[in-house]
Scaffold this active site. Structure first.
Site, PDB file in Angstrom:
ATOM      1  N   TYR A 176      42.293  63.608 -19.085  1.00  0.00           N
ATOM      2  CA  TYR A 176      41.193  63.474 -20.038  1.00  0.00           C
ATOM      3  C   TYR A 176      40.785  62.002 -20.092  1.00  0.00           C
ATOM      4  CZ  TYR A 176      43.972  67.530 -21.516  1.00  0.00           C
ATOM      5  OH  TYR A 176      44.724  68.680 -21.525  1.00  0.00           O
ATOM      6  N   ARG A 189      39.366  62.301 -25.205  1.00  0.00           N
ATOM      7  CA  ARG A 189      38.289  63.280 -25.054  1.00  0.00           C
ATOM      8  C   ARG A 189      38.809  64.543 -24.361  1.00  0.00           C
ATOM      9  NH1 ARG A 189      33.993  65.703 -22.812  1.00  0.00           N
ATOM     10  NH2 ARG A 189      32.001  65.446 -23.862  1.00  0.00           N
ATOM     11  N   TRP A 190      39.429  65.407 -25.163  1.00  0.00           N
ATOM     12  CA  TRP A 190      39.831  66.699 -24.600  1.00  0.00           C
ATOM     13  C   TRP A 190      39.009  67.801 -25.253  1.00  0.00           C
ATOM     14  CZ3 TRP A 190      45.529  65.705 -26.285  1.00  0.00           C
ATOM     15  CH2 TRP A 190      45.648  65.726 -27.670  1.00  0.00           C
ATOM     16  N   LEU A 191      38.528  68.719 -24.436  1.00  0.00           N
ATOM     17  CA  LEU A 191      37.716  69.820 -24.929  1.00  0.00           C
ATOM     18  C   LEU A 191      38.611  70.866 -25.581  1.00  0.00           C
ATOM     19  CD1 LEU A 191      35.182  70.134 -21.986  1.00  0.00           C
ATOM     20  CD2 LEU A 191      35.008  68.776 -24.079  1.00  0.00           C
ATOM     21  N   ARG A 194      41.105  73.082 -23.591  1.00  0.00           N
ATOM     22  CA  ARG A 194      42.063  72.457 -22.686  1.00  0.00           C
ATOM     23  C   ARG A 194      43.461  72.430 -23.308  1.00  0.00           C
ATOM     24  NH1 ARG A 194      39.585  69.280 -18.758  1.00  0.00           N
ATOM     25  NH2 ARG A 194      41.696  69.171 -17.858  1.00  0.00           N
ATOM     26  N   GLY A 195      44.466  72.347 -22.439  1.00  0.00           N
ATOM     27  CA  GLY A 195      45.847  72.468 -22.893  1.00  0.00           C
ATOM     28  C   GLY A 195      46.253  71.466 -23.948  1.00  0.00           C
ATOM     29  N   GLU A 238      53.448  72.195 -13.538  1.00  0.00           N
ATOM     30  CA  GLU A 238      52.782  71.246 -12.643  1.00  0.00           C
ATOM     31  C   GLU A 238      53.793  70.324 -11.965  1.00  0.00           C
ATOM     32  OE1 GLU A 238      49.656  72.093 -15.900  1.00  0.00           O
ATOM     33  OE2 GLU A 238      51.825  71.803 -15.792  1.00  0.00           O
ATOM     34  N   ASP A 287      28.445  60.338 -16.538  1.00  0.00           N
ATOM     35  CA  ASP A 287      29.413  61.360 -16.160  1.00  0.00           C
ATOM     36  C   ASP A 287      29.114  61.935 -14.784  1.00  0.00           C
ATOM     37  OD1 ASP A 287      31.073  64.055 -16.557  1.00  0.00           O
ATOM     38  OD2 ASP A 287      31.636  62.655 -18.126  1.00  0.00           O
TER      39      ASP A 287
END
Length: 488
Positions: A176, A189-191, A194-195, A238, A287
């Protein structure tokens, strides 16, 4: 080729002529972006800026600037080899029961290898050779890039954010972007889907008002970085996947100030907390769409501790109108996606995310059509099967005689095999990228599917045209005499 850490990868790239050291002083403000952008568009090498203006820490840029370097970072010698990684992930996502004892024995080595790749926790790590705490913490020590003229300030781009929800056994890794807003503060900035954001939401529900632990790893090894952006099945961490790519277990170390585990060989670690309710306006930033995003509010990450290697390297990138590094990553990871999709939809012969479509906003699928409506089933499957395609706005489906990677072929199929009304599927009120300002509502918009396949009875009442095919004997005859004709 396997790499134990980022420095090993850099060394191997340099030996292959794939890394250029820049000794001239270059500013992280705009100048590095300009140089990296030109280099990437020319399919040039990774760049190590050894003397960033005003900083003692070198900056590594354009690391994944070609699909070949992405493949190399995943332990493959060519982009085509990434299909084998996709086949492994497809198997792990939906393993088939063994057909017999012989089949069971043949699959046993795969599961043994996965079990053997469980992360290894170490007590001492190079990422903690230097420890900075309390009032000494100052993010201004890092040569964080300001990428575009309209950017509000410096932006951390390749941070591997580590979180853990209160109801989960496993940590989450996510990349992020993080706007630096103070000596020890960045905006995370995490949507919402998202995890990291989901972990934070669950934490706030279970521990209201208590600070949420977060760590960020900068300069992890390439397998760990790329593992965080690959569609790894939920059954595989991961870190374990990175171990499979690397050929040895991922070494982790517990952070100094929280229980999170981070890559032991990373260059720099940021440790800290997010205080529930502490928010700040993020942006605008240029972006991957080629536009500046809207200003929006996100949580503030307070950095309480910085640990790093002796003489660390700061890994950075920029995002802008394709081609950029996310677009190049998309081209390479496209080869991983194909076998995963084919496992669910064997009729798919190829799948392509054109980089001009901002990595994921358009997909082209070729297939062996078997019945009326088959193309629509496949396009709906693409939208729903993998979360990576939740934001794909356009899906074009064609027959397998079309080359999905050749716009001349695709456009010919669209213009000759489609009736706009009959063969266009429109779906309203679906999840859309929050950076997509073209949607009427932030995060919610429509999708379009184009059925550019031959139409079967039931889809049309007309006789369908036959494709013109050259006479093979005549083609061979002209091939044989072509040089004698002297036309070119």
């Amino acid at each position: 080729m396997k790499f134990k850490d980022l420095r090993d990868f850099v060394q191997q790239l340099e030996q292959r002529g794939e890394l250029k050291r820049i000794q001239m002083p270059i500013s992280p403000v705009l100048e590095m972006t300009e140089i990296c952008d030109r280099t990437l568009r020319n399919k040039g090498p990774a760049l190590l800026f050894e003397n960033p203006t005003g900083f003692d820490i070198p900056v590594l840029g354009n690391l994944f600037g070609t699909p070949e370097r992405v493949a190399f970072g995943m332990g493959a010698e060519s982009v085509s080899e990434l299909r084998e990684i996709g086949k492994l992930l497809a198997f792990l996502k939906e393993p088939e029961p063994p057909k017999g004892l012989k089949d069971a024995w043949s699959k046993l080595p795969i599961f043994r290898k996965i079990i053997a790749m469980a992360p290894k926790v170490v007590k001492d790590a190079v990422c903690q050779e230097v420890v900075i705490e309390g009032e000494d913490v100052d993010l201004a020590m890092l040569p964080v890039q300001t990428c575009w003229p309209g950017d509000v300030g410096p932006l951390i781009t390749w941070g591997l954010t580590v979180t853990k929800g209160p109801n989960k056994d496993r940590q989450n890794l996510g990349i992020y972007r993080q706007q630096v807003i103070g000596r020890n503060k960045v905006i995370m900035r995490w949507l919402s889907h998202r995890g990291g954001a989901l972990d934070f939401r669950e934490w706030c529900e279970k521990h209201p008002g208590k600070p949420f632990p977060v760590s960020v790893a900068l300069g992890a090894d390439p397998a760990t970085i790329l593992g965080a952006v690959t569609p790894v099945p939920d059954s595989l961490s991961e870190y374990a996947f990175a171990g499979l790519l690397r050929g040895n277990r991922t070494e982790l170390v517990k952070c100094r100030g929280n229980d999170l585990q981070v890559p032991a060989t990373a260059e720099i670690i940021l440790e800290g907390v997010i205080h529930p309710g502490e928010m700040a306006d993020e942006g605008p930033y240029g972006d991957h769409t080629g536009y500046y995003n809207e200003v929006d509010s996100f949580p503030v990450f307070t950095v309480e501790r910085i640990t790093h290697r002796i003489k660390p390297i700061y890994h950075s990138t920029y995002t802008g109108r394709p081609p950029d590094e996310p677009a190049i990553l998309g081209v390479a990871l496209n080869e991983v996606f194909v076998p995963i999709l084919q496992k669910q939809f064997p009729e798919i012969t190829d799948f392509y995310l054109p980089p001009e479509g901002c990595s994921y906003r358009m997909a082209i699928v070729t297939m062996k059509k078997s019945y009326p409506g088959h193309a629509k089933r496949v396009m709906l499957g693409v939208w729903s099967f993998l979360r990576q395609f939740m934001y794909t706005k356009f899906v074009i489906v064609t027959d397998d005689d079309i080359n999905a990677r050749d716009w001349n072929d695709v456009i010919w199929a669209i213009t000759t095999r489609m009736d706009p009304k009959r063969d266009t599927v429109m779906i309203d009120n679906t999840p859309i990228d929050y950076l997509d300002f073209a949607s009427p509502v932030s995060g919610l918009g429509s999708k379009m599917g184009l059925d550019a396949t031959h139409k079967w009875p039931g889809e049309t009442t007309r006789e369908w045209g036959r494709v013109i095919v050259k006479d093979e004997a005549v083609t061979a005859r002209v091939d044989a005499i072509w040089k004698e004709l002297g036309i070119d």
